[in-house]
Design an enzyme around this catalytic site. Structure first.
Site, PDB file in Angstrom:
ATOM      1  N   TYR A   1      -4.722  32.460  44.641  1.00  0.00           N
ATOM      2  CA  TYR A   1      -3.568  32.809  43.921  1.00  0.00           C
ATOM      3  C   TYR A   1      -2.547  31.841  43.599  1.00  0.00           C
ATOM      4  O   TYR A   1      -1.850  31.691  42.659  1.00  0.00           O
ATOM      5  CB  TYR A   1      -2.921  33.820  45.153  1.00  0.00           C
ATOM      6  CG  TYR A   1      -1.456  34.311  44.765  1.00  0.00           C
ATOM      7  CD1 TYR A   1      -1.355  35.438  43.872  1.00  0.00           C
ATOM      8  CD2 TYR A   1      -0.181  34.115  45.443  1.00  0.00           C
ATOM      9  CE1 TYR A   1      -0.293  36.199  43.554  1.00  0.00           C
ATOM     10  CE2 TYR A   1       0.924  34.759  45.067  1.00  0.00           C
ATOM     11  CZ  TYR A   1       0.746  35.637  44.238  1.00  0.00           C
ATOM     12  OH  TYR A   1       2.008  36.396  44.126  1.00  0.00           O
TER      13      TYR A   1
ATOM     14  N   LYS B   1      -1.227  30.903  39.876  1.00  0.00           N
ATOM     15  CA  LYS B   1       0.257  30.769  39.737  1.00  0.00           C
ATOM     16  C   LYS B   1       0.768  29.380  39.464  1.00  0.00           C
ATOM     17  O   LYS B   1       1.758  29.477  38.449  1.00  0.00           O
ATOM     18  CB  LYS B   1       1.320  31.279  41.049  1.00  0.00           C
ATOM     19  CG  LYS B   1       0.921  32.580  41.506  1.00  0.00           C
ATOM     20  CD  LYS B   1       1.230  33.612  40.188  1.00  0.00           C
ATOM     21  CE  LYS B   1       1.539  35.127  40.722  1.00  0.00           C
ATOM     22  NZ  LYS B   1       1.713  35.876  39.681  1.00  0.00           N
TER      23      LYS B   1
HETATM   24  N1  NAD Z   1       6.245  41.061  45.462  1.00  0.00           N
HETATM   25  C1  NAD Z   1       6.663  39.725  45.676  1.00  0.00           C
HETATM   26  O1  NAD Z   1       7.387  39.434  46.671  1.00  0.00           O
HETATM   27  C2  NAD Z   1       5.917  38.825  44.748  1.00  0.00           C
HETATM   28  C3  NAD Z   1       6.451  37.294  45.173  1.00  0.00           C
HETATM   29  C4  NAD Z   1       5.862  36.494  44.067  1.00  0.00           C
HETATM   30  C5  NAD Z   1       5.141  36.757  43.008  1.00  0.00           C
HETATM   31  N2  NAD Z   1       4.849  38.102  42.773  1.00  0.00           N
HETATM   32  C6  NAD Z   1       4.156  38.423  41.565  1.00  0.00           C
HETATM   33  O2  NAD Z   1       4.779  39.772  40.863  1.00  0.00           O
HETATM   34  C7  NAD Z   1       3.709  40.416  40.262  1.00  0.00           C
HETATM   35  C8  NAD Z   1       4.120  41.778  40.746  1.00  0.00           C
HETATM   36  O3  NAD Z   1       3.777  41.832  41.973  1.00  0.00           O
HETATM   37  P1  NAD Z   1       4.242  43.429  42.658  1.00  0.00           P
HETATM   38  O4  NAD Z   1       4.311  42.867  44.017  1.00  0.00           O
HETATM   39  O5  NAD Z   1       5.078  44.486  41.999  1.00  0.00           O
HETATM   40  O6  NAD Z   1       2.606  44.034  42.893  1.00  0.00           O
HETATM   41  P2  NAD Z   1       2.124  45.439  42.618  1.00  0.00           P
HETATM   42  O7  NAD Z   1       0.732  45.678  43.566  1.00  0.00           O
HETATM   43  O8  NAD Z   1       3.009  46.525  43.156  1.00  0.00           O
HETATM   44  O9  NAD Z   1       2.101  45.627  41.200  1.00  0.00           O
HETATM   45  C9  NAD Z   1       0.924  44.867  40.491  1.00  0.00           C
HETATM   46  C10 NAD Z   1       0.260  45.935  39.219  1.00  0.00           C
HETATM   47  O10 NAD Z   1      -0.503  45.288  38.427  1.00  0.00           O
HETATM   48  C11 NAD Z   1      -1.469  46.154  38.016  1.00  0.00           C
HETATM   49  N3  NAD Z   1      -2.587  45.369  37.743  1.00  0.00           N
HETATM   50  C12 NAD Z   1      -3.301  44.565  38.543  1.00  0.00           C
HETATM   51  N4  NAD Z   1      -4.629  44.098  37.861  1.00  0.00           N
HETATM   52  C13 NAD Z   1      -4.344  44.600  36.508  1.00  0.00           C
HETATM   53  C14 NAD Z   1      -5.029  44.637  35.241  1.00  0.00           C
HETATM   54  N5  NAD Z   1      -6.379  43.647  35.366  1.00  0.00           N
HETATM   55  N6  NAD Z   1      -4.835  44.883  34.088  1.00  0.00           N
HETATM   56  C15 NAD Z   1      -3.520  45.539  34.114  1.00  0.00           C
HETATM   57  N7  NAD Z   1      -2.763  45.876  35.205  1.00  0.00           N
HETATM   58  C16 NAD Z   1      -3.380  45.243  36.471  1.00  0.00           C
HETATM   59  C17 NAD Z   1      -1.626  46.992  39.096  1.00  0.00           C
HETATM   60  O11 NAD Z   1      -2.251  48.228  38.889  1.00  0.00           O
HETATM   61  C18 NAD Z   1      -0.213  47.216  39.757  1.00  0.00           C
HETATM   62  O12 NAD Z   1       0.303  48.323  39.046  1.00  0.00           O
HETATM   63  C19 NAD Z   1       2.461  39.797  40.641  1.00  0.00           C
HETATM   64  O13 NAD Z   1       2.160  38.815  39.463  1.00  0.00           O
HETATM   65  C20 NAD Z   1       2.854  39.078  41.919  1.00  0.00           C
HETATM   66  O14 NAD Z   1       1.848  38.067  42.025  1.00  0.00           O
HETATM   67  C21 NAD Z   1       5.280  39.065  43.616  1.00  0.00           C
END
Ligand code: NAD
Length: 303
Positions: A165, A169
């Site tokens: 990851y 990133k």
């Molecule tokens: N939540 C946090 O605190 C946090 C922190 C840093 C980075 N992020 C990043 O933010 C983004 C969203 O995270 P989140 O927490 O909302 O996660 P989440 O799991 O709630 O949402 C991720 C979405 O991506 C979709 N997805 C996964 N693989 C896919 C694919 N191959 N094609 C299309 N859609 C796909 C999933 O179905 C899901 O709806 C991610 O990239 C994550 O790494 C989140």
């Protein structure tokens, strides 16, 4: 009433849940037409379904917005192209793309399988390339500019049990800065957001983190997608709750030169490096030392 993104056609990947959903709703509320692109998979990337994309489109429609759903896998070239093409086919052009889709496969690096590494790189890093490539090719021809927004994480600086990851990133930042440089002349900006928000992805983090809500991330994405931010490019912004921070551009901080500008020897470096350029401590090292001390104290208490 006019919205901040009136008339813009925006693709949001991973828009079925969490941060992507909040960004899609935020874009639609500001007048954009939104492609809700989500494969509808589990946190580990399994069991695809069109349900979550359909549900977000229904939510947008219920509040008077315009959106179409696409349950494509954006980690494939066809999936990324389909997400971009959905905007062009439905509304005639594409003005912005936000790449939010992501999965997790956490394990210590010595136990991580090739599949766990590849899957995370594929969904996160390649999932940005597939969309950036197709969107920028069309934006370049449209001659009306555009915006690309990547989603990275503070984990890009290194993450103990998330080597896959963290690498993805970090790659997203390099990819986005490269896109920013390549597309400047076409009026296309490219920036990254590093969010921290309470979602299913963040709920199992084994230590305390500063986190806000997914809705806190949407206004920054909306701003970066707008014409008002077109001159802002190659940047990384953290957003967590009410805080937005900008990251430094990467660069060397101190240098040392071989005597008489000849070549260094290992012995010469051993002598000079600690007292001249030294090292830059990784911010997580202190936490690791604290955890080690806690483990030791717990072990002693149990004997
Ligand atoms: N939540 C946090 O605190 C946090 C922190 C840093 C980075 N992020 C990043 O933010 C983004 C969203 O995270 P989140 O927490 O909302 O996660 P989440 O799991 O709630 O949402 C991720 C979405 O991506 C979709 N997805 C996964 N693989 C896919 C694919 N191959 N094609 C299309 N859609 C796909 C999933 O179905 C899901 O709806 C991610 O990239 C994550 O790494 C989140």
């Amino acid at each position: 009433m006019t919205g901040y993104l009136d008339g813009k056609n925006i693709v949001v990947t991973g828009a079925g849940n969490g941060i992507g959903r909040a960004i899609a709703l935020g874009c639609a509320a500001e007048g954009a037409n939104v492609v809700v692109a989500d494969f509808g998979v589990s946190l580990h990337g399994e069991d695809p379904s069109s349900d979550v994309a359909d549900a977000v489109v229904a939510e947008i429609a219920a509040s008077g917005g315009t959106a179409v759903a696409l349950a494509s896998d954006i980690s494939t070239m066809e999936g990324g192209a389909a997400a971009v093409q959905a905007a062009v086919d439905t509304w005639g052009s594409i003005d912005g793309a936000v790449c939010v889709a992501g999965i997790l496969r956490e394990r210590m690096i010595f136990n991580m399988t090739e599949e766990e590494f590849d899957d995370v790189i594929r969904v996160h890093l390649k999932g940005h390339f597939t969309v950036y490539k197709h969107a920028s090719a069309i934006m370049r021809k449209q001659e009306t500019g555009g915006s690309l927004v990547g989603v990275t994480s503070g984990a890009f600086t290194g993450s103990t049990s998330q080597a896959n990851y963290a690498a993805a990133k970090g790659g997203i930042i390099s990819l986005t800065k490269s896109a920013a440089l390549a597309l400047k002349r076409y009026g296309v900006n490219a920036n990254c957001i590093a969010p921290s928000a309470r979602t299913r992805m963040s709920e199992n983090v084994p230590f305390e983190i500063e986190a806000g809500e997914p809705e806190d991330v949407a206004p920054l994405a909306v701003y970066l997608l707008s014409d008002a931010a077109r001159d802002i490019t190659a940047q990384v912004y953290t957003v967590v709750g009410p805080r937005i921070s900008v990251w430094a551009q990467f660069g060397e901080v101190r240098s040392m030169f071989a005597p008489d500008l000849t070549s260094w020897t290992p012995e010469g470096i051993q002598e000079a490096l600690p007292r001249t350029i030294g090292t830059e401590e990784h911010p997580t090292m202190a936490l690791l030392e604290q955890q080690a001390a806690q483990r030791q104290a717990a072990a002693q208490a149990n004997t």
